[in-house]
Scaffold this active site. Structure first.
Site, mmCIF file in Angstrom:
data_model
loop_
_atom_site.group_PDB
_atom_site.id
_atom_site.type_symbol
_atom_site.label_atom_id
_atom_site.label_comp_id
_atom_site.label_asym_id
_atom_site.label_seq_id
_atom_site.Cartn_x
_atom_site.Cartn_y
_atom_site.Cartn_z
ATOM 1 N N HIS A 1 -15.066 39.358 20.900
ATOM 2 C CA HIS A 1 -16.358 38.690 20.731
ATOM 3 C C HIS A 1 -17.026 39.126 19.428
ATOM 4 C CE1 HIS A 1 -20.775 38.366 22.057
ATOM 5 N NE2 HIS A 1 -20.334 37.127 21.915
ATOM 6 N N HIS B 1 -24.430 35.515 13.764
ATOM 7 C CA HIS B 1 -24.933 35.168 15.084
ATOM 8 C C HIS B 1 -26.406 34.775 15.064
ATOM 9 C CE1 HIS B 1 -26.667 35.916 19.083
ATOM 10 N NE2 HIS B 1 -25.523 35.430 19.516
#
Ligand code: G3P
Ligand code: MG
Length: 248
Positions: free
Chosen positions: A15, A57
């Site tokens: 991730h 992100h």
């Protein structure tokens, strides 16, 4: 919705890279994931103000770089030399923000596979999906297995389906929705990427019975990863791939 067809071997996806031991969404984190032995990396794609697809992100540069401000307000020329590693650990100082092209080059050089999560800044879904997918297709050899595209954003996912119907596409849901099948059908998704916290035993049975390819994020507890995979989830996204790989 097509039945299971995704080829996760082994079923662990790093991730944002191995973000437990390197700054997330950087080439250092991708290299760490490779060293850990995973084959797949998930990373987040958004556009700079001048339309360069980069890997980040957050909507701002604040948390993961030494710059401040909105990604959508910052030119690539201004952010390309910023430090995206020192915030994590001084040993990573000087790590750069990668572009989508950097990730694709890394993938071609190493054989690592990517899940590109289209994470548009507000109001930029269409532009983000168009630019990212057109660039990815230009840089990606047709003979190689394609990346997995995913998004929480319905518009971005719909555009991905129109531009690259042959590339797998995951519908991301933050919360469980009883109408998941309808949304997945509407967006032409080929897999469901669900928040692991929403996956109760009953829902896992439902998903298994419908033979939908289900991926779960973010799973850092090895026992939970094992349980989810045993219950039919085909891959888990994790921040600590080495530990999860050892446990499954
Ligand atoms: O793609 C899985 C996961 O990354 C979705 O959530 O917020 O970590 O991008 P987030
Ligand atoms: Mg993500």
């Amino acid at each position: 919705m097509p039945e299971r067809h995704l080829d996760f071997h082994p079923p662990v996806i790093a991730h944002r890279g191995a973000r437990n031991r390197a700054p997330e969404n950087t080439l250092a984190a991708f290299e760490a994931a490779r060293a850990d032995g995973v084959l797949w990396i998930e990373t987040d794609v958004k556009l700079t103000s001048d339309g360069v697809p980069i890997l980040m992100h957050d909507e701002t540069l604040d948390r993961t770089t030494n710059m401040r401000g909105l990604v959508a307000d910052t030119m690539w020329a201004d952010m390309q030399t910023c430090d995206a590693g020192g915030w994590f650990n001084a040993s990573f100082a000087g790590e750069r923000i990668p572009t989508l092209a950097d990730a694709l080059a890394f993938s071609r050089a190493t054989g690592m596979r990517f899940n590109f999560e289209l994470k548009p800044c507000p109001g930029r879904a269409r532009a983000t999906a168009m630019v990212a997918l057109i660039e990815a297709a230009k840089l990606w050899p047709e003979s190689a297995p394609p990346p997995l595209i995913s998004s929480f954003d319905i518009e971005a996912l719909t555009i991905a389906a129109q531009l690259h119907p042959g590339w797998p596409r995951g519908l991301l849901l933050e919360e469980w929705r009883d109408d998941w099948r309808e949304i997945a059908t509407r967006t032409n998704a080929t897999s469901l990427h669900l928040n692991a916290e929403s996956l109760t035993p009953e829902r896992l049975v439902t998903l298994r019975e419908t033979h939908v390819s289900t991926l779960a994020y973010t799973v850092n507890d090895p026992a939970r990863a094992r349980d989810l995979l045993n219950a039919g989830v085909c891959a888990v996204f994790t921040d600590n791939p080495a530990e999860i790989l050892k446990a499954i």
